[in-house]
Design a protein around this motif. Structure first.
Motif, PDB file in Angstrom:
ATOM      1  N   ALA A  86       0.835  -1.209   0.000  1.00 50.74           N
ATOM      2  CA  ALA A  86       0.000   0.000   0.000  1.00 50.74           C
ATOM      3  C   ALA A  86       0.866   1.254   0.000  1.00 50.74           C
ATOM      4  O   ALA A  86       0.588   2.218  -0.728  1.00 50.74           O
ATOM      5  CB  ALA A  86      -0.929  -0.011   1.209  1.00 50.74           C
ATOM      6  N   HIS A  91      -1.978   3.101  -2.360  1.00 50.73           N
ATOM      7  CA  HIS A  91      -3.394   2.729  -2.286  1.00 50.73           C
ATOM      8  C   HIS A  91      -3.755   2.414  -0.842  1.00 50.73           C
ATOM      9  O   HIS A  91      -2.889   2.346   0.037  1.00 50.73           O
ATOM     10  CB  HIS A  91      -3.722   1.552  -3.210  1.00 50.73           C
ATOM     11  CG  HIS A  91      -3.008   0.262  -2.848  1.00 50.73           C
ATOM     12  ND1 HIS A  91      -3.364  -0.514  -1.774  1.00 50.73           N
ATOM     13  CD2 HIS A  91      -1.965  -0.384  -3.435  1.00 50.73           C
ATOM     14  CE1 HIS A  91      -2.596  -1.579  -1.702  1.00 50.73           C
ATOM     15  NE2 HIS A  91      -1.721  -1.522  -2.695  1.00 50.73           N
ATOM     16  N   HIS A  92      -5.036   2.245  -0.582  1.00 54.55           N
ATOM     17  CA  HIS A  92      -5.510   1.931   0.767  1.00 54.55           C
ATOM     18  C   HIS A  92      -5.513   0.417   0.979  1.00 54.55           C
ATOM     19  O   HIS A  92      -5.606  -0.363   0.022  1.00 54.55           O
ATOM     20  CB  HIS A  92      -6.928   2.473   0.977  1.00 54.55           C
ATOM     21  CG  HIS A  92      -7.074   3.926   0.647  1.00 54.55           C
ATOM     22  ND1 HIS A  92      -6.130   4.856   0.972  1.00 54.55           N
ATOM     23  CD2 HIS A  92      -8.082   4.612   0.023  1.00 54.55           C
ATOM     24  CE1 HIS A  92      -6.526   6.052   0.569  1.00 54.55           C
ATOM     25  NE2 HIS A  92      -7.695   5.934  -0.017  1.00 54.55           N
ATOM     26  N   PHE A 441     -10.249   9.484   2.605  1.00 53.50           N
ATOM     27  CA  PHE A 441      -9.827   8.480   1.632  1.00 53.50           C
ATOM     28  C   PHE A 441      -9.533   9.063   0.248  1.00 53.50           C
ATOM     29  O   PHE A 441      -8.734   8.493  -0.503  1.00 53.50           O
ATOM     30  CB  PHE A 441     -10.864   7.364   1.543  1.00 53.50           C
ATOM     31  CG  PHE A 441     -11.039   6.620   2.832  1.00 53.50           C
ATOM     32  CD1 PHE A 441      -9.989   5.904   3.388  1.00 53.50           C
ATOM     33  CD2 PHE A 441     -12.240   6.659   3.519  1.00 53.50           C
ATOM     34  CE1 PHE A 441     -10.138   5.228   4.590  1.00 53.50           C
ATOM     35  CE2 PHE A 441     -12.399   5.992   4.722  1.00 53.50           C
ATOM     36  CZ  PHE A 441     -11.346   5.269   5.258  1.00 53.50           C
ATOM     37  N   THR A 446      -2.698   6.916   0.741  1.00 56.06           N
ATOM     38  CA  THR A 446      -2.436   5.676   1.469  1.00 56.06           C
ATOM     39  C   THR A 446      -3.025   5.764   2.868  1.00 56.06           C
ATOM     40  O   THR A 446      -2.574   6.561   3.693  1.00 56.06           O
ATOM     41  CB  THR A 446      -0.924   5.396   1.582  1.00 56.06           C
ATOM     42  OG1 THR A 446      -0.327   5.446   0.284  1.00 56.06           O
ATOM     43  CG2 THR A 446      -0.679   4.028   2.205  1.00 56.06           C
ATOM     44  N   ARG A 464     -16.491  -1.149   5.262  1.00 57.40           N
ATOM     45  CA  ARG A 464     -16.228  -0.300   4.094  1.00 57.40           C
ATOM     46  C   ARG A 464     -17.399   0.640   3.826  1.00 57.40           C
ATOM     47  O   ARG A 464     -17.207   1.827   3.525  1.00 57.40           O
ATOM     48  CB  ARG A 464     -15.932  -1.167   2.873  1.00 57.40           C
ATOM     49  CG  ARG A 464     -14.591  -1.865   2.925  1.00 57.40           C
ATOM     50  CD  ARG A 464     -14.335  -2.721   1.700  1.00 57.40           C
ATOM     51  NE  ARG A 464     -14.451  -1.939   0.466  1.00 57.40           N
ATOM     52  CZ  ARG A 464     -14.267  -2.440  -0.753  1.00 57.40           C
ATOM     53  NH1 ARG A 464     -13.958  -3.716  -0.894  1.00 57.40           N
ATOM     54  NH2 ARG A 464     -14.374  -1.683  -1.810  1.00 57.40           N
ATOM     55  N   LEU A 469     -15.197   3.675   2.376  1.00 58.73           N
ATOM     56  CA  LEU A 469     -13.946   3.168   1.815  1.00 58.73           C
ATOM     57  C   LEU A 469     -14.264   2.341   0.569  1.00 58.73           C
ATOM     58  O   LEU A 469     -14.565   1.153   0.640  1.00 58.73           O
ATOM     59  CB  LEU A 469     -13.222   2.322   2.869  1.00 58.73           C
ATOM     60  CG  LEU A 469     -11.860   1.737   2.535  1.00 58.73           C
ATOM     61  CD1 LEU A 469     -10.895   2.822   2.095  1.00 58.73           C
ATOM     62  CD2 LEU A 469     -11.296   0.985   3.732  1.00 58.73           C
ATOM     63  N   THR A 472     -10.041  -0.352  -2.116  1.00 56.37           N
ATOM     64  CA  THR A 472      -9.013  -0.759  -1.158  1.00 56.37           C
ATOM     65  C   THR A 472      -8.623  -2.210  -1.367  1.00 56.37           C
ATOM     66  O   THR A 472      -9.423  -3.021  -1.846  1.00 56.37           O
ATOM     67  CB  THR A 472      -9.520  -0.578   0.291  1.00 56.37           C
ATOM     68  OG1 THR A 472      -8.495  -0.924   1.198  1.00 56.37           O
ATOM     69  CG2 THR A 472     -10.730  -1.457   0.571  1.00 56.37           C
ATOM     70  N   GLU A 474      -7.709  -5.784   0.505  1.00 58.48           N
ATOM     71  CA  GLU A 474      -8.251  -6.393   1.715  1.00 58.48           C
ATOM     72  C   GLU A 474      -7.430  -7.626   2.090  1.00 58.48           C
ATOM     73  O   GLU A 474      -6.939  -8.333   1.211  1.00 58.48           O
ATOM     74  CB  GLU A 474      -9.704  -6.825   1.510  1.00 58.48           C
ATOM     75  CG  GLU A 474     -10.659  -5.711   1.151  1.00 58.48           C
ATOM     76  CD  GLU A 474     -12.048  -6.255   0.840  1.00 58.48           C
ATOM     77  OE1 GLU A 474     -12.182  -7.499   0.741  1.00 58.48           O
ATOM     78  OE2 GLU A 474     -12.984  -5.462   0.684  1.00 58.48           O
TER      79      GLU A 474
END
Length: 691
Positions: A86, A91-92, A441, A446, A464, A469, A472, A474
């Motif tokens: 991430a 990215h998340h 977000f 990140t 989420r 969110l 993302t 997971e």
């Protein structure tokens, strides 16, 4: 808009008419101190960053620096790789990592490897201290000797040198105990580098003396204060501006995010990424800070601080003192008009209008008492900065009170609560997902979310949706513990429904039988104080074990007594369902009386249910059940904290077995062995060894 604790968090350095520019935070922040692998350790070229496998894998860097004390955990490596990815690819990521995973190092090492300034947000101040005092020194010793780390807390955690000096010059101390505490604080102030009250182990949590000496913004004059250069808050913010990692708590983080929304300024320096530990608490904390709250205490504190400021400035004329007394009197009259019954109640637009119609005179008198004090201060020839601050606070309180009574924003639920001597008025966002989507977000590239309780039925969909969110990665990590061997889930068969009048008596019988088999050593967790007190009274004369009851002592004191008292039993509610760690045989049984559904009549819960219904959705399946699942996972999570722990989990609510939604709960829990046989409970506990 500011949340209920905004006075602790607004930036202290702002001057009248001056606000920092509203700068973009994405990608901002100084380059951090990254981990570098020595060639002989990582087999890489000089200065190249090690991979997560080279750090966390068998024979890796962690193994080498923790000789004899490191155990390779595949889940820890998996999490570290997800977090590192991430950071590298902007990215998340959301990671469910159970107890024993070692998730702290799994996000800290990727964070410092990233070379970015990262904010670490924890659920509690105690976890902040653990990170700073335990994990950071380890990282600095073995991985990143140049790593700079700052801990940031709310203003009320820090000593105000100016207030301490004022108390010394014009003593207003009460009794020998307070005089002695003040003497110790003055000596400590000469030695401390942080001014953080966490260092004052002798000071009780509810110390009135500390409230008169802390650095909250109420009377802070910022850069105009003669102690500004020596100020502990100045030092804290200076450290944060130079830090690679900034450790905060969720309350401070969302207070800062709410300030940015109103373009008021910032508490935190620029940063480019955030890690949320105990991320399951984000929605509740964000709801507080993007809402509005006021109480009768705010008016009392305003009048008290105005009196103190006038006394110190030798401006306490009879006319001015009458103004502050009028604020006290009108505030008490106004808040006394609210119903005397304790609890939290909705305050709809129609109810607010009816309340104002009936109490218009008291409302106007309270507003006018504030305006009168502001006018008196404005008319003074000399206007000390302390009084200007008081006048601004008075103006802000008038604005907040007007908002709570006269606004009708669609995404807010309005409510009031009477609790002990306090009356609280509030407006809380019904849905914070859009706020967090835009302010968090989409604003940062990140964001890492981690907790032991984020999935429902193995999926992240609920968390989420609640947090907004959308995009993302997971990862739900496999458990580190052998729950089949270490834990037994007891589900009694012949219990009445929890709504049945006979449930409490039968529950008391089950609790007594379970505690006899566990020889105490248990948490009995309840979803309300009334249920807790009722069951406690029903069993206290039937047991010989030391019984502890929440509310009879501070939480920290009760927890310490439980840990140090053989065979103790603690009866407790929500605050003991999470964030409590009692490894070993001292906690061998956790009993939960019923599935922890939120009270449907609570104004916030009711408003969120109604909002989902209006969208044509199923609030029970999409909101109430998932929320209860996460709460139950938290409660049960108190039991197994190490690979050697063993114990029994008991749920007395037969809806888990009778109702279709019970399957969701069972699918969300670890794969415990199950039984309905009390004798098997006894055999399991006896196999764990003597108490």
């Amino acid at each position: 808009m500011y949340g209920p604790l905004d006075d602790e968090f607004r930036p202290y350095e702002l001057e009248e008419g001056r606000r920092p520019a509203n700068r973009s935070r994405v990608g901002a922040g100084r380059e951090g101190t990254a981990v570098r692998a020595a060639p002989e350790k990582a087999g890489s070229s000089e200065g190249r960053r090690p991979t997560m496998a080279q750090i966390f894998g068998p024979g890796g860097l962690l193994d080498k620096c923790m000789i004899g004390g490191y155990e390779h955990r595949p889940g820890q490596l998996q999490m570290a790789e997800a977090v590192n990815n991430a950071f590298e690819n902007h990215h998340h990521v959301v990671v469910e990592a159970g107890t024993g995973t070692g998730k702290t190092l799994a996000y800290l090492l990727p964070a410092i490897c990233s070379g970015r300034r990262v904010v670490i947000s924890t659920a509690t101040k105690s976890l902040q201290e653990q990170l700073y005092q335990k994990d950071v020194p380890f990282l600095q010793k073995h991985f990143a000797p140049e790593l700079k780390v700052a801990v940031m807390k709310g203003r009320n955690n820090f000593l105000c040198l100016a207030k301490m000096q004022a108390l010394a010059d014009q003593p207003m101390l009460k009794g020998m105990e307070e005089i002695d505490a003040f003497r110790q604080i003055r000596e400590w102030a000469k030695q401390t580098e942080t001014g953080d009250r966490a260092e004052l182990t002798f000071l009780p949590d509810d110390s009135e003396l500390w409230s008169r000496m802390d650095a909250r913004r109420d009377t802070c004059t910022g850069k105009k204060c003669p102690q500004f250069e020596q100020c502990f808050l100045t030092a804290m913010q200076s450290r944060a501006r130079e830090a690679d990692l900034i450790i905060v708590n969720h309350h401070l983080f969302f207070a800062d995010l709410a300030l940015k929304q109103d373009d008021f300024g910032s508490i935190l320096p620029e940063y480019s990424a955030v890690v949320f530990d105990e991320a399951h608490e984000m929605e509740d904390v964000a709801s507080d800070y993007f809402g509005q709250q006021i109480s009768n205490f705010r008016f009392e504190e305003l009048a008290r601080d105005a009196d103190n400021a006038m006394r110190l400035g030798h401006l306490g004329t009879p006319a001015l003192l009458r103004r502050t007394q009028r604020i006290r009197d009108k505030s008490r009259t106004f808040f006394d008009a609210f119903p005397a019954r304790e609890g939290r109640f909705p305050f709809t637009r129609g109810e607010r209008e009816a309340f104002l119609e009936q109490n218009r005179e008291a409302y106007d008198a309270l507003m006018n008492s504030l305006k009168g004090m502001e006018a008196e201060f404005a008319a003074l020839t000399q206007k000390p900065e302390e009084l200007l601050r008081i006048a601004r606070r008075s103006f802000e309180i008038r604005q907040e009170l007007a908002f709570l009574f006269e606004s009708n924003e669609r995404n807010f639920v309005y409510w009031f609560e009477r609790r002990n001597k306090g009356v609280y008025l509030a407006a809380t966002p019904i849905d914070v997902s859009q706020i967090l989507r835009e302010k968090l977000f989409e604003a940062f590239d990140t964001v890492v979310l981690t907790s032991a309780t984020l999935t429902v039925g193995g999926r992240f969909e609920f968390i989420r949706q609640r947090l907004g969110l959308d995009h993302t990665a997971e990862s739900a990590l496999p458990p580190e513990f052998d729950y089949q061997e270490q834990a037994l889930l007891y589900l009694p068969q012949r219990m009445p429904d929890v709504r049945d009048a006979g449930f409490a008596a039968k529950a008391a019988d089950e609790i007594v039988r379970l505690l006899e088999r566990s020889r105490g050593r248990a948490f009995c967790l309840f979803t309300s104080y009334s249920q807790m007190n009722d069951l406690f009274e029903r069993v206290e004369d039937r047991l010989d074990f030391p019984l502890l009851l929440q509310g009879t002592a501070p939480r920290s004191v009760l927890l310490e007594r439980f840990k140090t008292t053989p065979n103790a039993v603690l009866f407790a509610t929500a605050s003991f369902w999470q964030g409590v760690d009692v490894p070993g045989e001292q906690l061998s049984c956790v009993i939960v009386d019923r599935l922890p559904f939120a009270v449907p009549s609570d104004p916030i819960v009711a408003a969120r249910v109604r909002a989902l219904q209006e969208e044509g959705r199923n609030p029970f399946a999409e909101f109430q059940v998932p929320e209860a699942v996460l709460a139950l996972k938290q409660g049960f999570g108190r039991l197994i904290r190490t690979k050697t722990d063993r114990g029994v989990l008991a749920l007395l609510d037969t809806r888990l077995q009778r109702m279709p939604y019970g399957r969701i709960f069972l699918e969300s829990l670890p794969r415990y062995r199950r039984t309905s046989d009390l004798e098997e409970v006894g055999r399991f506990l006896n196999a764990a060894g003597p108490a």
